[in-house]
Design a protein around this motif. Structure first.
Motif, PDB file in Angstrom:
ATOM      1  N   SER A   1       0.830  -1.203   0.000  1.00  0.00           N
ATOM      2  CA  SER A   1       0.000   0.000   0.000  1.00  0.00           C
ATOM      3  C   SER A   1       0.866   1.256   0.000  1.00  0.00           C
ATOM      4  O   SER A   1       0.594   2.221  -0.736  1.00  0.00           O
ATOM      5  CB  SER A   1      -0.928  -0.006   1.217  1.00  0.00           C
ATOM      6  OG  SER A   1      -1.700   1.165   1.260  1.00  0.00           O
ATOM      7  N   ASP A   2       1.904   1.264   0.817  1.00  0.00           N
ATOM      8  CA  ASP A   2       2.834   2.404   0.849  1.00  0.00           C
ATOM      9  C   ASP A   2       3.492   2.594  -0.514  1.00  0.00           C
ATOM     10  O   ASP A   2       3.615   3.715  -1.015  1.00  0.00           O
ATOM     11  CB  ASP A   2       3.919   2.193   1.915  1.00  0.00           C
ATOM     12  CG  ASP A   2       3.370   2.263   3.324  1.00  0.00           C
ATOM     13  OD1 ASP A   2       2.245   2.777   3.508  1.00  0.00           O
ATOM     14  OD2 ASP A   2       4.087   1.801   4.250  1.00  0.00           O
ATOM     15  N   PHE A   3       3.917   1.484  -1.104  1.00  0.00           N
ATOM     16  CA  PHE A   3       4.563   1.551  -2.413  1.00  0.00           C
ATOM     17  C   PHE A   3       3.588   2.067  -3.468  1.00  0.00           C
ATOM     18  O   PHE A   3       3.963   2.888  -4.323  1.00  0.00           O
ATOM     19  CB  PHE A   3       5.091   0.175  -2.821  1.00  0.00           C
ATOM     20  CG  PHE A   3       5.812   0.168  -4.128  1.00  0.00           C
ATOM     21  CD1 PHE A   3       7.065   0.730  -4.237  1.00  0.00           C
ATOM     22  CD2 PHE A   3       5.227  -0.382  -5.254  1.00  0.00           C
ATOM     23  CE1 PHE A   3       7.738   0.745  -5.439  1.00  0.00           C
ATOM     24  CE2 PHE A   3       5.889  -0.382  -6.465  1.00  0.00           C
ATOM     25  CZ  PHE A   3       7.143   0.184  -6.562  1.00  0.00           C
ATOM     26  N   ALA A   4       2.328   1.617  -3.407  1.00  0.00           N
ATOM     27  CA  ALA A   4       1.325   2.091  -4.366  1.00  0.00           C
ATOM     28  C   ALA A   4       1.093   3.586  -4.194  1.00  0.00           C
ATOM     29  O   ALA A   4       0.952   4.320  -5.186  1.00  0.00           O
ATOM     30  CB  ALA A   4       0.020   1.322  -4.185  1.00  0.00           C
ATOM     31  N   GLY A   5       1.069   4.065  -2.969  1.00  0.00           N
ATOM     32  CA  GLY A   5       0.912   5.502  -2.725  1.00  0.00           C
ATOM     33  C   GLY A   5       2.078   6.289  -3.290  1.00  0.00           C
ATOM     34  O   GLY A   5       1.887   7.343  -3.919  1.00  0.00           O
TER      35      GLY A   5
ATOM     36  N   ALA B   1       3.995   5.340  -5.733  1.00  0.00           N
ATOM     37  CA  ALA B   1       3.907   5.251  -7.195  1.00  0.00           C
ATOM     38  C   ALA B   1       2.891   6.246  -7.729  1.00  0.00           C
ATOM     39  O   ALA B   1       3.106   6.884  -8.772  1.00  0.00           O
ATOM     40  CB  ALA B   1       3.546   3.830  -7.612  1.00  0.00           C
ATOM     41  N   ASP B   2       1.777   6.401  -7.022  1.00  0.00           N
ATOM     42  CA  ASP B   2       0.771   7.391  -7.444  1.00  0.00           C
ATOM     43  C   ASP B   2       1.339   8.807  -7.359  1.00  0.00           C
ATOM     44  O   ASP B   2       1.105   9.638  -8.254  1.00  0.00           O
ATOM     45  CB  ASP B   2      -0.490   7.285  -6.571  1.00  0.00           C
ATOM     46  CG  ASP B   2      -1.375   6.115  -6.953  1.00  0.00           C
ATOM     47  OD1 ASP B   2      -1.234   5.603  -8.085  1.00  0.00           O
ATOM     48  OD2 ASP B   2      -2.204   5.709  -6.106  1.00  0.00           O
ATOM     49  N   ASP B   3       2.086   9.100  -6.293  1.00  0.00           N
ATOM     50  CA  ASP B   3       2.710  10.415  -6.159  1.00  0.00           C
ATOM     51  C   ASP B   3       3.693  10.658  -7.303  1.00  0.00           C
ATOM     52  O   ASP B   3       3.719  11.742  -7.897  1.00  0.00           O
ATOM     53  CB  ASP B   3       3.450  10.543  -4.817  1.00  0.00           C
ATOM     54  CG  ASP B   3       2.503  10.597  -3.638  1.00  0.00           C
ATOM     55  OD1 ASP B   3       1.303  10.887  -3.841  1.00  0.00           O
ATOM     56  OD2 ASP B   3       2.980  10.357  -2.500  1.00  0.00           O
ATOM     57  N   PHE B   4       4.479   9.640  -7.618  1.00  0.00           N
ATOM     58  CA  PHE B   4       5.458   9.761  -8.699  1.00  0.00           C
ATOM     59  C   PHE B   4       4.740   9.973 -10.035  1.00  0.00           C
ATOM     60  O   PHE B   4       5.166  10.795 -10.860  1.00  0.00           O
ATOM     61  CB  PHE B   4       6.330   8.500  -8.750  1.00  0.00           C
ATOM     62  CG  PHE B   4       7.386   8.548  -9.807  1.00  0.00           C
ATOM     63  CD1 PHE B   4       8.478   9.389  -9.668  1.00  0.00           C
ATOM     64  CD2 PHE B   4       7.290   7.762 -10.948  1.00  0.00           C
ATOM     65  CE1 PHE B   4       9.457   9.440 -10.636  1.00  0.00           C
ATOM     66  CE2 PHE B   4       8.259   7.807 -11.922  1.00  0.00           C
ATOM     67  CZ  PHE B   4       9.354   8.650 -11.772  1.00  0.00           C
ATOM     68  N   LYS B   5       3.642   9.248 -10.245  1.00  0.00           N
ATOM     69  CA  LYS B   5       2.866   9.386 -11.479  1.00  0.00           C
ATOM     70  C   LYS B   5       2.310  10.806 -11.589  1.00  0.00           C
ATOM     71  O   LYS B   5       2.374  11.434 -12.656  1.00  0.00           O
ATOM     72  CB  LYS B   5       1.721   8.373 -11.503  1.00  0.00           C
ATOM     73  CG  LYS B   5       0.874   8.424 -12.776  1.00  0.00           C
ATOM     74  CD  LYS B   5      -0.202   7.359 -12.769  1.00  0.00           C
ATOM     75  CE  LYS B   5      -1.397   7.921 -12.032  1.00  0.00           C
ATOM     76  NZ  LYS B   5      -2.588   7.088 -12.120  1.00  0.00           N
ATOM     77  N   SER B   6       1.806  11.332 -10.482  1.00  0.00           N
ATOM     78  CA  SER B   6       1.269  12.700 -10.487  1.00  0.00           C
ATOM     79  C   SER B   6       2.370  13.709 -10.815  1.00  0.00           C
ATOM     80  O   SER B   6       2.155  14.647 -11.603  1.00  0.00           O
ATOM     81  CB  SER B   6       0.654  13.038  -9.133  1.00  0.00           C
ATOM     82  OG  SER B   6      -0.431  12.189  -8.849  1.00  0.00           O
ATOM     83  N   LYS B   7       3.540  13.519 -10.232  1.00  0.00           N
ATOM     84  CA  LYS B   7       4.657  14.427 -10.510  1.00  0.00           C
ATOM     85  C   LYS B   7       5.069  14.342 -11.975  1.00  0.00           C
ATOM     86  O   LYS B   7       5.366  15.363 -12.614  1.00  0.00           O
ATOM     87  CB  LYS B   7       5.851  14.103  -9.614  1.00  0.00           C
ATOM     88  CG  LYS B   7       5.631  14.492  -8.166  1.00  0.00           C
ATOM     89  CD  LYS B   7       6.827  14.114  -7.302  1.00  0.00           C
ATOM     90  CE  LYS B   7       6.558  14.436  -5.841  1.00  0.00           C
ATOM     91  NZ  LYS B   7       7.665  14.045  -4.975  1.00  0.00           N
TER      92      LYS B   7
END
Length: 98
Positions: free
Chosen positions: A76-80, A82-88
């Motif tokens: 879950s932490d890794f998915a979060g 990854a989502d932050d990285f995708k947004s950036k």
């Protein structure tokens, strides 16, 4: 050759005597009580072994659940992240298009 046959007959005779004595003593009341005690002890040991096995199964299941929870939390932490990285990356791409 006769010596071998002689030793064979002596061995059979001694074995028969020992077997007869063992049978005679195994039929006494003390032998029966000893047999009962041995059976009771064996059943007690089997019962304790079953209890230990059940406890080990429960502990293994609990440990498995704990590991699964830790893995799920890390995923879950890794998915979060990854989502932050995708947004950036989308923000950087949007800036680059402008």
């Amino acid at each position: 050759m006769e010596n071998r046959n002689y030793n064979l007959w002596i061995g059979l005779g001694v074995g028969s005597v020992i077997g007869a004595l063992a049978y005679r003593f195994s039929r006494t009341s003390k032998a029966k009580k000893l047999k009962e005690k041995a059976c009771d002890a064996f059943h007690k040991i089997v019962g304790q072994a079953e209890n230990v096995l059940d406890e080990a199964k429960e502990k293994a299941a609990d440990a498995g659940e704990a590991v699964a929870d830790k893995v799920a939390n890390k995923a879950s932490d890794f998915a979060g992240k990854a989502d932050d990285f995708k947004s950036k990356m989308h923000a950087v791409a949007s800036e680059a298009r402008k």
